[in-house]
Design a protein around this motif. Structure first.
Motif, PDB file in Angstrom:
ATOM      1  N   TRP A 136     -14.594 -18.391  85.001  1.00 14.09           N
ATOM      2  CA  TRP A 136     -13.524 -19.167  84.384  1.00 14.09           C
ATOM      3  C   TRP A 136     -13.661 -20.655  84.697  1.00 14.09           C
ATOM      4  N   THR A 137     -13.209 -21.459  83.779  1.00 13.86           N
ATOM      5  CA  THR A 137     -13.023 -22.865  84.109  1.00 13.86           C
ATOM      6  C   THR A 137     -11.748 -22.976  84.930  1.00 13.86           C
ATOM      7  N   GLY A 140      -8.973 -22.386  82.607  1.00 19.42           N
ATOM      8  CA  GLY A 140      -8.973 -20.994  82.207  1.00 19.42           C
ATOM      9  C   GLY A 140      -8.462 -20.086  83.305  1.00 19.42           C
ATOM     10  N   ASP A 257      -7.754 -15.689  75.495  1.00 19.86           N
ATOM     11  CA  ASP A 257      -7.514 -17.095  75.163  1.00 19.86           C
ATOM     12  C   ASP A 257      -7.864 -18.031  76.309  1.00 19.86           C
ATOM     13  N   GLU A 259      -9.897 -20.060  79.064  1.00 23.30           N
ATOM     14  CA  GLU A 259     -11.180 -20.738  78.876  1.00 23.30           C
ATOM     15  C   GLU A 259     -12.224 -20.281  79.888  1.00 23.30           C
ATOM     16  N   GLU A 260     -13.421 -19.962  79.369  1.00 18.61           N
ATOM     17  CA  GLU A 260     -14.549 -19.592  80.218  1.00 18.61           C
ATOM     18  C   GLU A 260     -15.542 -20.758  80.284  1.00 18.61           C
ATOM     19  N   ASP A 263     -18.077 -20.482  77.406  1.00 16.54           N
ATOM     20  CA  ASP A 263     -17.475 -20.878  76.136  1.00 16.54           C
ATOM     21  C   ASP A 263     -17.374 -22.396  76.033  1.00 16.54           C
ATOM     22  N   LEU A 264     -16.904 -22.987  77.095  1.00 15.94           N
ATOM     23  CA  LEU A 264     -16.702 -24.431  77.085  1.00 15.94           C
ATOM     24  C   LEU A 264     -18.025 -25.165  76.860  1.00 15.94           C
ATOM     25  N   HIS A 267     -19.477 -24.305  73.168  1.00 20.67           N
ATOM     26  CA  HIS A 267     -18.687 -24.867  72.079  1.00 20.67           C
ATOM     27  C   HIS A 267     -18.707 -26.395  72.090  1.00 20.67           C
TER      28      HIS A 267
END
Length: 491
Positions: A136-137, A140, A257, A259-260, A263-264, A267
């Motif tokens: 996770w961020t 997130g 939903d 934030e990982e 993903d960050l 994207h």
């Protein structure tokens, strides 16, 4: 005006009326297995079972319906029903129709059951796996913690005697608080730049993630244990179980939903390079796929390569490669060739197929290495077709030699590849194949290939088989004869 003596009489009359109403109501009847199992009797029996299923309001009643379906299945197995006419695709199939009906009722039975406490626990365990398997961020992680806290509160409200929200820790910072002693903090540990030695900020964030996830996992485990201990009944506690499942759905959505890190990073990279700029209103999900379709339509090869490199999923990899296959020559660039040649060098049949669609002459040297891979016929098939589509004359000799290989399923592809190349050097080996090969498929493929070469010599080599016993060879010969006649007729 009535007096007090009238009231008992009126109450008695109302009770009698209620009893009469109950008597007038038709009693539910239990479906009766027919004495003779016919299509009509079994259909009526299943109609009765369907009614019983609609009326079943408890697990016990659903168990009874399941037993009735078992009886129906046994009766159908022993029934003497007419068999459908195998030659008539539209013929009735009574047994098959009844089997389908029973299967449909069983699906309805399963849909009517539950929910069960085990379903809730299973959903919680899935969320635990998500928490543990995701990096996770910081933001997130906070969102994930909020989702878990909301779930714990919802579970406590639903099962107030099994889950105590106050006794369950959901604050990820609590893990760090147990390991940090303010008295041990040394202000002299800062460096000249005013930052903490060793990049403590990064370490602290990583520690918060690891320890904090453990706190959240422990919270979910505690809720799962409380629900299991509550021994919720699927009939009596149906509403509670429904509330718990709704809460697990909300938990799952909250974790999705959140934030990982992956993903960050992905994207942001795609966004910075304009990958999503082509999107307006879209229907397809995920959005990366929707954007991919737009880039394919616009011929944006670099963006497709960006997606192929950045989005590390089998789903997107397949769709990126399919985009290149559909684009064919439009998708051929120096960068796309480098990518596909690298894959082809690892015997990737999909990449080989795409190189053929691109007519990539740069791939011929690599593909020729696979022509003699007799132990890998699938690789040979992809290679032969690609070489034919590329159309390079260097492939004529190696492909012609494969007209004598043992595999009846691969030889036709060698012949067709020679036809696609269209080189007259292939006329003699193809003529030998149509004259001598034991396989009509190979002979027909050789005839087709000679027609593609299209010279008078090639057409005459096929046309002489117009009276051939094999229909597929005869068809090629007749087409060759027609081509010769057309060429001989003055315009």
């Amino acid at each position: 005006m009535s007096n007090g003596d009238d009231e008992p009489a009126e109450a008695a009359e109302e009770a009698d009326a209620a009893d009469q109403a109950d008597t007038d109501e038709p009693e539910a009847t239990t479906p009766t297995l027919p004495d003779e199992a016919t299509e009509e009797s079994l259909t009526e029996y299943l109609d009765e079972i369907e009614t019983a299923l609609e009326d079943a309001g408890t697990e016990a009643a659903l168990d009874d319906v399941e037993a009735l379906l078992d009886d129906a299945e046994d009766a159908l197995a022993g029934a003497d029903l007419p068999e459908p006419d195998e030659d008539d695709e539209d013929a009735d199939d009574p047994r098959g129709d009844l089997e389908d009906r029973i299967a449909e009722l069983r699906e309805g039975l399963e849909d009517a059951r539950g929910p069960y406490a085990e379903d809730v626990v299973e959903a919680i365990e899935a969320s635990v796996s998500t928490l543990e398997d995701t990096e996770w961020t910081a933001e997130g992680h906070e969102d994930a913690a909020d989702a878990v806290e909301a779930f714990v509160d919802a579970a406590a409200e639903a099962v107030d005697d099994g889950v105590d929200a106050d006794a369950i820790e959901t604050d990820p910072d609590a893990a760090d608080g147990e390991n940090v002693d303010d008295d041990d903090t040394d202000a002299g540990d800062t460096d000249d730049e005013g930052g903490a030695d060793g990049g403590a900020g990064a370490d602290d964030e990583a520690g918060t993630d690891d320890d904090g996830v453990a706190v959240l996992v422990a919270a979910l485990d505690a809720v799962a244990a409380g629900i299991a201990d509550a021994e919720l009944d699927p009939d009596e506690d149906a509403e509670t179980l429904a509330d718990l499942l709704a809460a697990t759905d909300a938990l799952e959505e909250g974790l999705e939903d959140a934030e990982e890190w992956d993903d960050l990073e992905t994207h942001e990279q795609l966004r910075a390079q304009g990958y999503y700029d082509v999107l307006g209103h879209y229907k397809d999900y995920p959005v990366e796929w929707a954007a991919l379709k737009e880039h394919e339509a616009q011929g944006n090869v670099d963006m497709i390569l960006l997606a192929l490199d950045s989005l590390q999923s089998d789903f997107m990899e397949r769709h990126c490669l399919e985009a290149f296959e559909r684009m064919g020559k439009r998708g051929k660039t120096e960068a796309s060739l480098e990518e596909l040649l690298g894959r082809a060098g690892k015997r990737d049949r999909f990449a080989i197929r795409i190189l053929g669609k691109m007519a990539a002459e740069e791939a011929v040297e690599t593909l020729l290495e696979y022509v003699d891979e007799d132990s890998n016929p699938q690789l040979q098939k992809a290679t032969f077709k690609a070489l034919g589509e590329i159309g390079d004359g260097d492939a004529v000799g190696p492909l012609a030699e494969k007209l004598a290989m043992e595999n009846d399923h691969v030889r036709p592809l060698a012949a067709r590849a020679l036809g696609l190349i269209g080189d007259t050097r292939a006329i003699d080996p193809l003529a030998d194949a149509i004259a001598e090969d034991d396989s009509d498929d190979v002979r027909a493929a050789a005839g087709w290939a000679l027609r593609q070469i299209g010279t008078r010599e090639a057409l005459e080599a096929v046309a002489e088989y117009a009276d051939e016993r094999s229909f597929v060879v005869q068809t090629e010969a007749e087409k060759a004869r027609a081509a010769l006649d057309a060429a001989a007729t003055p315009a």
